[in-house]
Design a protein around this motif. Structure first.
Motif, PDB file in Angstrom:
ATOM      1  N   SER A  64     -13.998 -26.227 -18.811  1.00 35.51           N
ATOM      2  CA  SER A  64     -12.859 -27.070 -18.463  1.00 35.51           C
ATOM      3  C   SER A  64     -13.249 -28.153 -17.476  1.00 35.51           C
ATOM      4  N   GLN A 126      -4.544 -32.309 -18.629  1.00 34.50           N
ATOM      5  CA  GLN A 126      -3.532 -31.416 -18.078  1.00 34.50           C
ATOM      6  C   GLN A 126      -3.778 -29.973 -18.514  1.00 34.50           C
ATOM      7  N   ILE A 127      -4.151 -29.793 -19.767  1.00 38.53           N
ATOM      8  CA  ILE A 127      -4.446 -28.452 -20.270  1.00 38.53           C
ATOM      9  C   ILE A 127      -5.667 -27.886 -19.545  1.00 38.53           C
ATOM     10  N   GLN A 128      -6.700 -28.696 -19.361  1.00 32.73           N
ATOM     11  CA  GLN A 128      -7.907 -28.222 -18.677  1.00 32.73           C
ATOM     12  C   GLN A 128      -7.597 -27.828 -17.236  1.00 32.73           C
ATOM     13  N   ARG A 129      -6.746 -28.595 -16.565  1.00 34.45           N
ATOM     14  CA  ARG A 129      -6.373 -28.253 -15.184  1.00 34.45           C
ATOM     15  C   ARG A 129      -5.589 -26.946 -15.134  1.00 34.45           C
ATOM     16  N   THR A 130      -4.746 -26.699 -16.127  1.00 35.48           N
ATOM     17  CA  THR A 130      -4.000 -25.442 -16.186  1.00 35.48           C
ATOM     18  C   THR A 130      -4.959 -24.275 -16.374  1.00 35.48           C
ATOM     19  N   ILE A 131      -5.945 -24.440 -17.245  1.00 36.12           N
ATOM     20  CA  ILE A 131      -6.941 -23.383 -17.469  1.00 36.12           C
ATOM     21  C   ILE A 131      -7.681 -23.084 -16.175  1.00 36.12           C
ATOM     22  N   ALA A 133      -6.666 -23.632 -13.099  1.00 36.96           N
ATOM     23  CA  ALA A 133      -5.737 -23.024 -12.139  1.00 36.96           C
ATOM     24  C   ALA A 133      -5.527 -21.546 -12.424  1.00 36.96           C
ATOM     25  N   GLU A 134      -5.340 -21.201 -13.688  1.00 37.26           N
ATOM     26  CA  GLU A 134      -5.030 -19.822 -14.034  1.00 37.26           C
ATOM     27  C   GLU A 134      -6.263 -18.920 -14.079  1.00 37.26           C
ATOM     28  N   ARG A 141       0.621 -17.890 -13.935  1.00 33.02           N
ATOM     29  CA  ARG A 141       0.924 -18.704 -15.112  1.00 33.02           C
ATOM     30  C   ARG A 141       2.264 -19.391 -14.931  1.00 33.02           C
ATOM     31  N   GLU A 142       2.382 -20.523 -15.601  1.00 39.95           N
ATOM     32  CA  GLU A 142       3.664 -21.217 -15.603  1.00 39.95           C
ATOM     33  C   GLU A 142       4.641 -20.393 -16.427  1.00 39.95           C
ATOM     34  N   LYS A 144       7.221 -19.470 -19.166  1.00 40.58           N
ATOM     35  CA  LYS A 144       7.454 -20.059 -20.495  1.00 40.58           C
ATOM     36  C   LYS A 144       8.808 -20.741 -20.513  1.00 40.58           C
TER      37      LYS A 144
END
Length: 147
Positions: A64, A126-131, A133-134, A141-142, A144
């Motif tokens: 990521s 944005q997806i890579q930053r979420t990966i 972070a989690e 996790r955010e 749903k």
């Protein structure tokens, strides 16, 4: 390992942009010079990150981080820089004025336009930053359904 080939390609593209800046005189512009140096430095960071992660198999965040570096930093800004070096000629194709000829992209136009798609390949920033972070930072996790 795949980032090695990407880095070589980016370095070659940056070399072409630098040569074009020198040939056109765009390198005399201090803003263009600063952007050329920044681009070179960003490619170095990408290389150092790849070397740092070579011996860290199983590092959940490494792909990521690499994607963030090459997607936003290397590709997107390199395409923008190529067009800045071309100046107003960047938007005019080699045969645009000939109505009977098809419009063909030159190398810099191709780099600029396709750099937009490259930033999404493998997941947006944005997806890579979420990966990261989690999976790396262990943040929750955010929920749903949250938009």
């Amino acid at each position: 390992m795949s980032t090695l080939a990407q880095q070589i390609g980016f370095a070659e593209e940056l070399g072409r942009v630098v040569r074009a800046a020198v040939d056109s005189g765009a390198v005399d512009d201090p803003v263009v010079r600063e952007r050329l140096v920044r681009q070179w430095a960003e490619l170095r960071v990408m290389r150092w990150n790849a070397l740092r992660t070579l011996g860290r198999a199983g590092d959940a965040g490494a792909p990521s981080v690499a994607k963030l570096l090459w997607g936003g930093v290397a590709i997107s800004r390199l395409g923008e820089l190529a067009m800045a070096v071309r100046g107003v000629r960047g938007g005019v194709g080699p045969r645009e004025w000939e109505a009977s000829s098809p419009y063909e992209l030159d190398a810099f136009q191709h780099l600029f336009l396709f750099s937009r798609a490259d930033t999404v390949y493998g997941g947006s920033d944005q997806i890579q930053r979420t990966i990261i972070a989690e999976r790396v930072l262990g943040l929750p996790r955010e929920p749903k359904g949250v938009v």
